[in-house]
Structures are given as C-alpha cells and as structure tokens.
Enzyme design. Structure first.
Site, PDB file in Angstrom:
ATOM      1  N   HIS A 119      10.924  47.197  16.663  1.00  0.00           N
ATOM      2  CA  HIS A 119      11.834  46.400  17.195  1.00  0.00           C
ATOM      3  C   HIS A 119      11.780  44.974  16.344  1.00  0.00           C
ATOM      4  O   HIS A 119      11.058  44.209  16.433  1.00  0.00           O
ATOM      5  CB  HIS A 119      11.623  46.083  18.767  1.00  0.00           C
ATOM      6  CG  HIS A 119      12.899  45.544  19.474  1.00  0.00           C
ATOM      7  ND1 HIS A 119      12.757  44.092  19.684  1.00  0.00           N
ATOM      8  CD2 HIS A 119      13.874  46.038  19.700  1.00  0.00           C
ATOM      9  CE1 HIS A 119      13.991  43.991  20.474  1.00  0.00           C
ATOM     10  NE2 HIS A 119      14.890  45.011  20.302  1.00  0.00           N
ATOM     11  N   GLU A 137      12.265  46.044  32.742  1.00  0.00           N
ATOM     12  CA  GLU A 137      11.445  46.890  33.371  1.00  0.00           C
ATOM     13  C   GLU A 137      10.232  46.195  33.935  1.00  0.00           C
ATOM     14  O   GLU A 137       9.796  46.438  35.191  1.00  0.00           O
ATOM     15  CB  GLU A 137      11.028  47.825  32.398  1.00  0.00           C
ATOM     16  CG  GLU A 137      10.232  48.720  33.005  1.00  0.00           C
ATOM     17  CD  GLU A 137      10.593  49.997  33.747  1.00  0.00           C
ATOM     18  OE1 GLU A 137       9.710  50.419  34.532  1.00  0.00           O
ATOM     19  OE2 GLU A 137      11.846  49.973  34.050  1.00  0.00           O
ATOM     20  N   GLY A 149      14.731  43.065  25.437  1.00  0.00           N
ATOM     21  CA  GLY A 149      15.165  42.654  26.805  1.00  0.00           C
ATOM     22  C   GLY A 149      14.890  43.785  28.039  1.00  0.00           C
ATOM     23  O   GLY A 149      14.823  43.361  29.037  1.00  0.00           O
ATOM     24  N   VAL A 150      15.452  45.006  27.635  1.00  0.00           N
ATOM     25  CA  VAL A 150      15.279  46.067  28.469  1.00  0.00           C
ATOM     26  C   VAL A 150      13.828  46.204  28.945  1.00  0.00           C
ATOM     27  O   VAL A 150      13.734  46.619  30.202  1.00  0.00           O
ATOM     28  CB  VAL A 150      15.963  47.217  27.929  1.00  0.00           C
ATOM     29  CG1 VAL A 150      14.831  47.953  26.776  1.00  0.00           C
ATOM     30  CG2 VAL A 150      15.915  48.534  29.058  1.00  0.00           C
ATOM     31  N   ILE A 176       9.923  40.611  18.475  1.00  0.00           N
ATOM     32  CA  ILE A 176      10.745  40.321  19.879  1.00  0.00           C
ATOM     33  C   ILE A 176      10.492  41.324  20.959  1.00  0.00           C
ATOM     34  O   ILE A 176      10.655  42.621  20.485  1.00  0.00           O
ATOM     35  CB  ILE A 176      12.118  39.600  19.785  1.00  0.00           C
ATOM     36  CG1 ILE A 176      12.938  40.656  19.382  1.00  0.00           C
ATOM     37  CG2 ILE A 176      11.974  38.450  18.858  1.00  0.00           C
ATOM     38  CD1 ILE A 176      14.346  40.066  19.535  1.00  0.00           C
TER      39      ILE A 176
END
Length: 177
Positions: free
Chosen positions: A66, A80, A75-76, A72
């Site tokens: 990523h 979670e 966002g998912v 970073i």
C-alpha cells in the site's frame, strides 16, 4: 497520560469502565493476525462505549503493497479497527451479563467471541489525516440505537489531538452460521 477528548467525554457513570489487554482481546474476538487490528481497549462500558489503541508499525503486512514508497494505513483497515473495538464493547456486555447471572455453561470468552457480528454499513465516514508507521491510533466507539438485529455506532479515530477518521457504522448484533 489522560485519554484524548472525543465521543466518550461523559461515560455512563452507572456502569464500571473496564480495560482489556491484547491477550484479553484475542480471547474476546475471532480475529487473528494479520487481521486483528486493536492492541488494547480501555474505558469500556459494556454495551455502551469504549476506547482502544492501534499501534501502527512499519512491520504491518499491508505496508508492503500500500504505497510502498509512502507507507500509509489503508482507510478500510482504520474502519476495521474501529469495528473491532465495537465488537469488544459487545462481547464485554455478554461477559458482564454472564457474570451477573452466574451462568457458566458454554459462556466463556471463547464462546462469547462467536457472538461477534458483521459490519453492515459505513455512513458518512470522513478521513482527515494520513495514518503512517509510528502513529498510535486512538479509537472511540459509542453505541447508539438498536434497529432490530442491527445497531448504529458512532466511531472516530485520531492520532494525538488530530482527527484521522470519523463516521457511523451499522453492525449486526449477532452472527448466522
């Protein structure tokens, strides 16, 4: 160090706030590495609210792919982590109710983890700060109204005093199958 101000500034005084270590959380949730996203939970008022911590390390497997040149946290995975905190708040309530009734048949932490439901929806989630290796993500969750087998939850994640993400989750109050 006192917790950062957030959703939980006025916890329910009628109930005792609890804390859970990473080992406690592993017994409470069905999640395992690399998908276990919270390291500690505290100020947990069972069935009402809680706070948690996710220490973000460069060794996390998602950093390999990523944005390898600018790591970073996806966002998912922040969402979670917030959802897992919600699950801890739920399981804490189940364990508290079991302790109150004195029932012991099949109601230990391992069995309570089977009651962790699913994420049903994500609403109005806003991301306002990148989360990078070395950050400590502070999570807040405040459970709202029940809608049949669903529950609305306000969540937020911050790094220090900076908001990283905030929104509303809808979670199922049980698991099928």
């Amino acid at each position: 160090m006192s917790p950062a101000p957030g959703l939980l500034d006025a916890p329910d005084k009628a109930r005792k706030a609890l804390s859970y270590s990473s080992d406690d959380i592993k017994r409470m949730l069905p999640h395992r590495w690399p998908m276990l996203m919270i390291d500690r939970a505290y100020d947990v008022v069972p069935g009402v609210s809680g706070r948690g911590v996710k220490s973000v390390s460069v060794n996390e497997p998602f950093f390999a792919g990523h944005y390898p040149d600018h790591s970073i946290m996806p966002g998912v995975l922040i969402v979670e982590a917030m959802a897992q905190l919600v699950a801890v708040v739920y399981v804490a309530e189940i364990l508290e109710n079991t302790a109150d009734t004195g029932s012991t048949a099949g109601t230990g932490e391992r069995d309570a983890s089977r009651s962790v439901g699913y994420l049903g929806s994500i609403s109005n989630m806003k991301f306002s700060r990148l989360v990078v290796p070395g950050d400590q993500l502070t999570l807040d969750a405040k459970l709202g109204q029940r809608l049949g087998g669903l529950r609305q939850v306000k969540v937020r994640a911050s790094v220090g005093s900076e908001l990283a993400a905030a929104g509303t989750l809808v979670v199922t109050t049980g698991r099928k199958g």
